[in-house]
Enzyme design. Sequence first.
Site, PDB file in Angstrom:
ATOM      1  N   GLU A 220      35.151  45.712  35.091  1.00 39.97           N
ATOM      2  CA  GLU A 220      35.728  44.972  33.960  1.00 39.97           C
ATOM      3  C   GLU A 220      36.611  45.831  33.057  1.00 39.97           C
ATOM      4  OE1 GLU A 220      32.964  42.662  31.724  1.00 39.97           O
ATOM      5  OE2 GLU A 220      32.176  41.604  33.469  1.00 39.97           O
ATOM      6  N   GLU A 401      28.893  39.375  39.264  1.00 42.68           N
ATOM      7  CA  GLU A 401      28.141  39.001  38.075  1.00 42.68           C
ATOM      8  C   GLU A 401      28.344  37.519  37.786  1.00 42.68           C
ATOM      9  OE1 GLU A 401      28.581  41.283  34.471  1.00 42.68           O
ATOM     10  OE2 GLU A 401      28.744  43.186  35.563  1.00 42.68           O
TER      11      GLU A 401
END
Length: 494
Positions: A220, A401
């Site tokens: 991320e 995720e």
Amino acid sequence: MSILTRRRLLRRAALSATATAGFSPAGAAVAAAAAAVTAGCDTPPGGDPAATLGAGSLRFPRDFGWGAATSAYQIEGAAKEDGRGESIWDTFSRTPGRTRNGDTGDVAADHYHRWAEDLDLMRDLGLRSYRFSVSWPRIQADGTGGPNQRGLDFYRRLVDGLHERGIAPMVTLFHWDLPQSLQDAGGWENRDTAYRFADYADAMFRGLGDQVPVWLTVNEPKTVVQNGYLGGHHAPGRRDPAAAYLVAHHLQLAHGLAVRALRATGSTARIGPAFNLHPCYPADDTPAAAAATRLYDGYENRLYLDSVLTGAYPADVLADLGEDSRMARGITDGDLEIISSPVDLLAVQYYTPIYVTADGRTVRRWATSEAHWQQIYPEGMYDILTRVTRDYGPVPITVTENGLPCPDVLGADGTVDDAGRIAFLRDHFAAAHRAIVDGVPLESYHVWSLLDNFEWAEGYDQRWGLVYVDYPTQRRIPKHSAHWYRQVISDNGL
């Protein structure tokens, strides 16, 4: 960078202040179910969430990689043991006022000492894949030099233990815990940090060898940019839009350098980045909203996807930042060629959609979870997965995720009833299955998270795990969702 752009980027970092928009009639049923999840993760309207779909109605591909995910700083603890150095999250979380209740990851879920117990939990759940991260300062205390043998040995034991239990390791190299010494030298604003990351990655590739079938480079990067350098509520706690997108470029460069480092070892392991992707939708049907959404999507998604998968940054984002921006001035000849070094897979993390107004603000269309920024919209999973395949071709995808925080409480009977999490996961699994049917090469799915853990600025107030952690005793208690997920894995479907 213009003053207008600077103000808009800072406003973007404050999604928590967005207004609630009206619900469309078509979304009323989904909104009602989502509201029930928000209200306490209890059973949503309509009865038992397990009855939403008929048993056995959806089957996933054979050998689908059902898994769960964690990250080093959030679970390991042992912050000062066996030669581990300081990270920016050690500094940030120990600074008064930075985290809820002053919580830190010093102990977290004590995974560093309880790893064997946790691997047994994964085996009992039937996990086929485990996605975790390496603590960079546990390998290089100051971000440079040869690997710390005690740190490397910990990850060797972990990887060997996974193989012994029939679980495939998926290792993330960077999940935000930059060595503090590198931050002191400029952090990700310093181009040299990308090269230090490549050295660290090389040490890990050579240290764990062919025992790791899949490596993920940077987790991320957008969150580092937006939360660490725009909003300032993640480490290193900056609010500097000019620096933020130079940081984005150096994170992308670090990814590309790590890919090349792996190839140079001759390894047959696979490698790719891990991006949190937010599908962006116009808040209304006006051309102005469509245009604003396109630019917003550029910052949210295309800035990262385009550079890795096409070798170019989005022209509209570069124009919006301005040719004199620190990012534009920081791009040198050959950088995009490095960033777009061929990858073997793309890790996608999906949590929430974004709705954009004509003036570039965001509004909420769906009820949120305990995480104020998370709108509950399973259809977004389908949309983002199919969008990636449509726009970038059939690159193999893993979901690394997806999950939900709930106000989980240990009941008098010693169990944790989190029916809302079951409903949430069921709906998102179904959306992923539909994407597979429609041609998305999705290989695996990792629920966030295996364990309750340190949730960054929120400390220990939010519980995202399939397994409840009683922090005073570090006792692990599988929640109802864990038992349900075990059956999903056994059935290979819903």
